[in-house]
Structure formats: C-alpha cells, structure tokens
Scaffold this active site. Sequence first.
Site, PDB file in Angstrom:
ATOM      1  N   ASP A   1     -66.576  40.131 -11.972  1.00 47.55           N
ATOM      2  CA  ASP A   1     -67.670  39.898 -12.939  1.00 47.55           C
ATOM      3  C   ASP A   1     -67.850  41.054 -13.922  1.00 47.55           C
ATOM      4  OD1 ASP A   1     -68.190  37.427 -11.791  1.00 47.55           O
ATOM      5  OD2 ASP A   1     -69.783  38.181 -10.495  1.00 47.55           O
TER       6      ASP A   1
ATOM      7  N   HIS B   1     -70.081  32.746 -15.337  1.00 43.51           N
ATOM      8  CA  HIS B   1     -70.965  33.291 -14.302  1.00 43.51           C
ATOM      9  C   HIS B   1     -72.419  32.952 -14.659  1.00 43.51           C
ATOM     10  CE1 HIS B   1     -72.184  35.974 -11.062  1.00 43.51           C
ATOM     11  NE2 HIS B   1     -73.140  36.390 -11.869  1.00 43.51           N
TER      12      HIS B   1
HETATM   13  C1  GRF Z   1     -71.546  27.516 -11.776  1.00 42.05           C
HETATM   14  O1  GRF Z   1     -72.913  27.859 -11.766  1.00 42.05           O
HETATM   15  C2  GRF Z   1     -70.708  28.719 -12.107  1.00 42.05           C
HETATM   16  O2  GRF Z   1     -71.320  29.599 -13.013  1.00 42.05           O
HETATM   17  C3  GRF Z   1     -70.576  29.401 -10.774  1.00 42.05           C
HETATM   18  O3  GRF Z   1     -70.424  28.338  -9.864  1.00 42.05           O
HETATM   19  C4  GRF Z   1     -71.045  27.167 -10.385  1.00 42.05           C
HETATM   20  C5  GRF Z   1     -70.000  26.100 -10.415  1.00 42.05           C
HETATM   21  O4  GRF Z   1     -70.517  24.849 -10.772  1.00 42.05           O
HETATM   22  N1  GRF Z   1     -69.491  30.351 -10.775  1.00 42.05           N
HETATM   23  P1  GRF Z   1     -69.550  23.607 -10.964  1.00 42.05           P
HETATM   24  O5  GRF Z   1     -68.643  23.540  -9.751  1.00 42.05           O
HETATM   25  O6  GRF Z   1     -68.763  23.826 -12.225  1.00 42.05           O
HETATM   26  O7  GRF Z   1     -70.453  22.425 -11.046  1.00 42.05           O
END
Ligand code: GRF
Length: 211
Positions: free
Chosen positions: A147, A110
């Site tokens: 979360d 997160h």
């Molecule tokens: C990341 O910032 C993650 O923390 C959030 O969604 C985003 C996903 O990025 N849950 P990616 O698809 O891994 O590039």
Amino acid sequence: MKRLAVLASGRGSNLQALVAAQAEGILGDCAIALVVSNRRTALALDRARAAGLPTAIARLGDFPTRSEWDVALDAILAAHRVDLIACAGFEMILGPRVLAGYPLRIVNVHPSLLPSFGGGLTAQSDALSHGVKITGCTVHFVTAEVDAGPIILQRGVPVFDDDDVATISDRILREEHRALPEAIRLLADDRLVVDGRRVRVLPALDRTRSL
Ligand code: GRF
C-alpha cells in the site's frame, strides 16, 4: 491493445466495474485478458466466466513455498501474454518475481486515502474508529512495500455521524468502481509519468486532430 489481468480474491465488484468499463469503451487501450484468483470459490471467478473471460487459479496452499507460488503466478501471467495487472480485492501480497516482471505496470485499489489506514484489511473500520471526517479510495502502483507505491488517483467521500462499517464501505466502493477503471485507462493509454513518489497525468491525445 494491451492485455490486462485482474487479480481478485472475493466478491469481484471491482472486476465487474472493469468489465462494464470495457463494454462501454472507456477502459482505454487495453482489454481484460485474464482473471486470476487465489480462491477457487471466489465470486469474482463466476463474474469472469459470466463475462466470457479466461480464468486461472493460483492457490498459495498448492505450492510448497510462497516463492514457488510467485513463480507459478508469473508463469500464468506470461502464458496469457499479460501487459498490465489490476489487483482488485486481491488479498495476497505479490512476490518478487511478479513485481520484477511488471514494473509500474501493476495497480491496486485500496479503500482509504493512503497513506492513512494502509497495510491491512480493515481500512474502512479503522477510518471510522479514528474519527476521520473524510475517507475514500486510492489507486496506486504496486511496489514491494504494501500500500505504499506511487499514488495514481484518489477519491474522497464524507463520513457521516450515523455511518457504520457497511455504509461507509458502500460509499467508498462506489468511488472505487469509478477510480479503478479510470486509472487503468490512464495507464493503458500511457498517460502516467512517475517522478519519484509523484504521478503526473499527461493530457489526452486529441485523436480528432489531423496530422
Ligand atoms: C475493495 O474494497 C478493495 O478496495 C479492497 O477489497 C475490496 C474488494 O471488493 N482491496 P470487490 O471484491 O472488488 O468487490
């Protein structure tokens, strides 16, 4: 060797970080066995195919109810004999069937220092508008409450005066790309001990020591 499923809905940069960690031999006692998306067009699926990984799609809209989607996702994971699950930019909330099947075996990354700015998809802009001076990312166990599961590890980043959502998101993402593989390695190597809300990390076994 444990079998890891990565659940991703979009860009898949965290999936790519896991693929890279596996290639470097730093993902611990597991291998990515499956990538699942709830979106057919997720870039994460293209990245998975490029890495030669099996993929599956579980779209909520293909099922009459959320509970049937949950059961279908559980069946996909079972068919691929999955042991561990990483939610890496997965926009869906997991259902009770999957949660019950993998207790303390599912982690999520997160983009904030939980418990601040949890529960939504706007953690980075919420942190900026709140005016915090430090934010970061959290890798935590997934439980029924969004979360809110026990925290495995966190990495902080500074917020600068001229940051906007793009610059702060990038800075956090770079830390996510280190934190998620590290958490998976600790989980796969059975080094996490959960005591209520607290997660302790056991020291690495010295594999060079003779028995
Ligand atoms: C990341 O910032 C993650 O923390 C959030 O969604 C985003 C996903 O990025 N849950 P990616 O698809 O891994 O590039």
